[in-house]
Design a protein around this motif. Structure first.
Motif, mmCIF file in Angstrom:
data_model
loop_
_atom_site.group_PDB
_atom_site.id
_atom_site.type_symbol
_atom_site.label_atom_id
_atom_site.label_comp_id
_atom_site.label_asym_id
_atom_site.label_seq_id
_atom_site.Cartn_x
_atom_site.Cartn_y
_atom_site.Cartn_z
ATOM 1 N N GLN A 215 0.756 -0.934 -0.188
ATOM 2 C CA GLN A 215 -0.106 -0.133 -0.014
ATOM 3 C C GLN A 215 1.008 1.208 -0.088
ATOM 4 O O GLN A 215 1.823 1.128 0.138
ATOM 5 C CB GLN A 215 -0.888 -0.102 1.291
ATOM 6 N N TYR A 220 -1.402 5.805 3.739
ATOM 7 C CA TYR A 220 -1.771 4.987 4.798
ATOM 8 C C TYR A 220 -1.496 5.825 6.278
ATOM 9 O O TYR A 220 -2.466 5.806 7.059
ATOM 10 C CB TYR A 220 -1.071 3.526 4.877
ATOM 11 N N GLU A 465 4.434 -1.600 -6.769
ATOM 12 C CA GLU A 465 3.903 -2.145 -5.841
ATOM 13 C C GLU A 465 3.405 -3.782 -6.024
ATOM 14 O O GLU A 465 3.727 -4.434 -5.218
ATOM 15 C CB GLU A 465 2.858 -1.287 -5.298
ATOM 16 N N ALA A 507 -6.736 -3.385 -0.491
ATOM 17 C CA ALA A 507 -6.039 -2.479 0.410
ATOM 18 C C ALA A 507 -6.825 -2.721 1.898
ATOM 19 O O ALA A 507 -7.767 -2.726 2.116
ATOM 20 C CB ALA A 507 -5.971 -1.295 -0.188
#
Length: 600
Positions: A215, A220, A465, A507
């Motif tokens: 993520q 975050y 990612e 996520a």
């Protein structure tokens, strides 16, 4: 000396009705004159194991503690509780140390805190020999073991110093993170019989462990801090550059944050640490230079924005959340590229080959923790030699996110790595897949590959990612130190053949780590902060969050009731009782105006 006297001190001085797990066993052994090793989790109440005997013994208790800041906090807390304690460290002048030694000889103090480096001086050991030392308590005792994650050569002087002291004091060693091998080493070096080890286990029932993978780290963290506004926390990063970047990001988004690393001036570090301890800033962003022995009890979350090098270091740092026993959270944000930073540190360290290989193995365990599908607490406890059942609280135990089939995209990435003959790292692979047109692509003729541009509709960052996810999940392997390249593993080959599918969970959404505080708690917290500023001590020295919550539950309006509050002894009642009860009475007798007020 019996345990009843210790129980009395626990209640009248420290304001607790019962010992916490392990405390009674340790104190019993110490009062019986036995050298003892106490292995108790961070926040398990280790300091009472020597503070209570110190108040019962005739003579001085010397506490060896690795950090000046910890000494000051503990001495402030003891003095605030009416206990005569002091310290000697490098922040003092020669004249101040001389005066302090005079006061110690006169019997003015019950506890003395010193740094292990002091014992390197034969003159200082000689001066200590003139004092009636009854007990030598060694905090962070894992530092004495070369098998530990934070070995410090200065700790090796301890055993020699103990032999030189005329009073031959008994020894109490204390640590939160000791594997079986480290515990054996401590016992051997400090002449502690193996059956005099008290180990309460490593589980922290109030600490929720979580791993966040694949993520956007910044997004975050910002979302998490917004959801947990007003709560204190620590964010760890591996490098000074990343610490500075995250601190700048947070302040840009109106989050009060300070930073701490070894490259800052001493005065700046001291001010930033004080601002955090005094609740003037919400978040401390730091390298591992910050934290050993940090006594701040109301840290509600610890986030590792980059993976640390060992599981011992991780659990010790994570354990700084929730020292007061209230619900708290420890989050590891994992990317395979961050593990490579630790790999680089090991590559370029001055360790001999044996220690390097040991460090590589420890880093491998850390990556296994981040990628396990099982219970996170169970993984940690197993590492420390303790069998357990799944905790039911960690992010793996409670994970109900939907898994999406990403096999096609995974095959595109793996195919590209094969066609690059495993000669390039994540950055180049992502550039080829998204059809980048830069100098390196042109010079190496990479645009001629069949996989060039087959993911052109996606951002390079997203593809990067995905590559990290495939590496973390074992489909790709990162090879090399400073500039790692990617290779397809046997599991990845199975995906390319079509015999294995790849699933990736959605996520992880951010949630509040702890319950919302009531109106009375916030009033008491403000009162505590104001008193702390007046007295120049951290707020938790006056009362912990747990004690304030206990006040909210009991609503004490007289002295007898106030003494029933957890963490309130006779001295605290005399100093603060009326001030806090005034706020409680005003709150209790007002007309409830909101649902929150009536429930607080």
């Amino acid at each position: 000396m019996d345990l009843a006297a210790a129980q009395q001190v626990l209640k009248t001085t420290f304001g607790y009705d019962e010992f916490r797990p392990g405390q009674k066993a340790v104190i019993e052994q110490v009062l019986a004159g036995q050298n003892t090793l106490a292995v108790m989790p961070t926040g398990g109440g280790k300091s009472l194991c020597y503070q209570i005997p110190a108040l019962l013994f005739d003579g001085l208790t010397v506490v060896v503690s690795p950090l000046i800041s910890l000494m000051k906090d503990q001495v402030d807390a003891l003095n605030d509780n009416g206990i005569a304690a002091t310290y000697i460290n490098s922040s003092m002048s020669y004249q101040e140390i001389y005066q302090r030694m005079q006061e110690l000889r006169a019997g003015d103090y019950t506890l003395l805190y010193i740094a292990p480096e002091r014992l390197d001086s034969s003159q200082f050991v000689q001066d200590l020999g003139q004092l009636p030392i009854k007990l030598l308590a060694i905090d962070e005792a894992h530092c004495i073991s070369q098998w530990g994650h934070d070995f410090r050569p200065s700790y090796l002087a301890l055993s020699t110093a103990i032999e030189q002291l005329p009073t031959h004091p008994q020894v109490l060693a204390l640590t939160a993170t000791a594997t079986e091998q480290v515990a054996q080493d401590i016992c051997q070096r400090l002449a502690i019989a193996p059956d005099h080890e008290v180990n309460t286990g490593f589980a922290r029932d109030n600490l929720n462990l979580a791993v966040v993978k694949d993520q956007d780290t910044d997004r975050y963290i910002l979302d998490y801090l917004k959801a947990n506004a007003g709560e204190a926390g620590i964010i760890y990063a591996s490098t000074r550059k990343e610490v500075a970047r995250i601190a700048s990001l947070l302040n840009h988004h109106q989050v009060k944050a300070a930073m701490y690393h070894a490259g800052l001036d001493d005065d700046v570090r001291r001010k930033n640490q004080e601002d955090f301890l005094y609740d003037r800033v919400q978040v401390m962003v730091a390298t591992n230079a910050f934290g050993m022995g940090i006594d701040k009890s109301n840290v509600r979350f610890v986030i590792h924005a980059q993976v640390p090098g060992t599981l011992e270091a991780y659990y010790q740092e994570a354990g700084r959340a929730g020292r007061d026993g209230l619900p708290s959270e420890a989050i590891l944000i994992y990317r395979a590229s961050d593990a490579q930073i630790q790999h680089f540190f090991i590559d370029n360290s001055e360790m001999d080959e044996e220690h390097k290989h040991r460090s590589y193995r420890k880093l491998q365990v850390m990556s296994q923790y981040a990628n396990t599908q099982g219970c996170l607490q169970q993984f940690i406890l197993k590492y420390f030699g303790e069998a357990s059942k799944p905790c039911g609280r960690c992010s793996n135990c409670t994970d109900d996110r939907e898994a999406q089939d990403i096999t096609t995209n995974a095959q595109k990435v793996l195919s590209c790595v094969v066609r690059l003959h495993s000669r390039f790292g994540k950055g180049v692979v992502a550039q080829v897949l998204t059809g980048a047109n830069n100098q390196r692509i042109r010079d190496s003729n990479l645009s001629e590959l069949s996989t060039y541009g087959i993911m052109a509709g996606q951002r390079q960052k997203s593809v990067g990612e995905l590559i990290e996810f495939l590496t973390a999940a074992g489909y790709l392997q990162s090879v090399g130190g400073q500039y790692p390249t990617l290779a397809v593993t046997q599991t990845g080959v199975e995906v390319l053949k079509g015999s294995t599918q790849v699933y990736r969970k959605t996520a992880r959404t951010v949630e509040r780590a702890v319950p919302v505080n009531g109106a009375l708690f916030e009033q008491l917290r403000t009162l505590r902060r104001n008193l702390a500023e007046e007295q120049h001590v951290p707020p938790f020295v006056i009362f912990s969050d747990k004690t304030l919550h206990s006040m909210c539950d009991l609503l004490p309006e007289n002295d007898d009731d106030f003494l029933e509050v957890r963490g309130v002894g006779a001295n605290k009642l005399e100093k603060y009782g009326e001030t806090f009860m005034e706020t409680i009475r005003a709150y209790a007798h007002q007309e409830p105006t909101t649902t929150e007020d009536s429930e607080a």
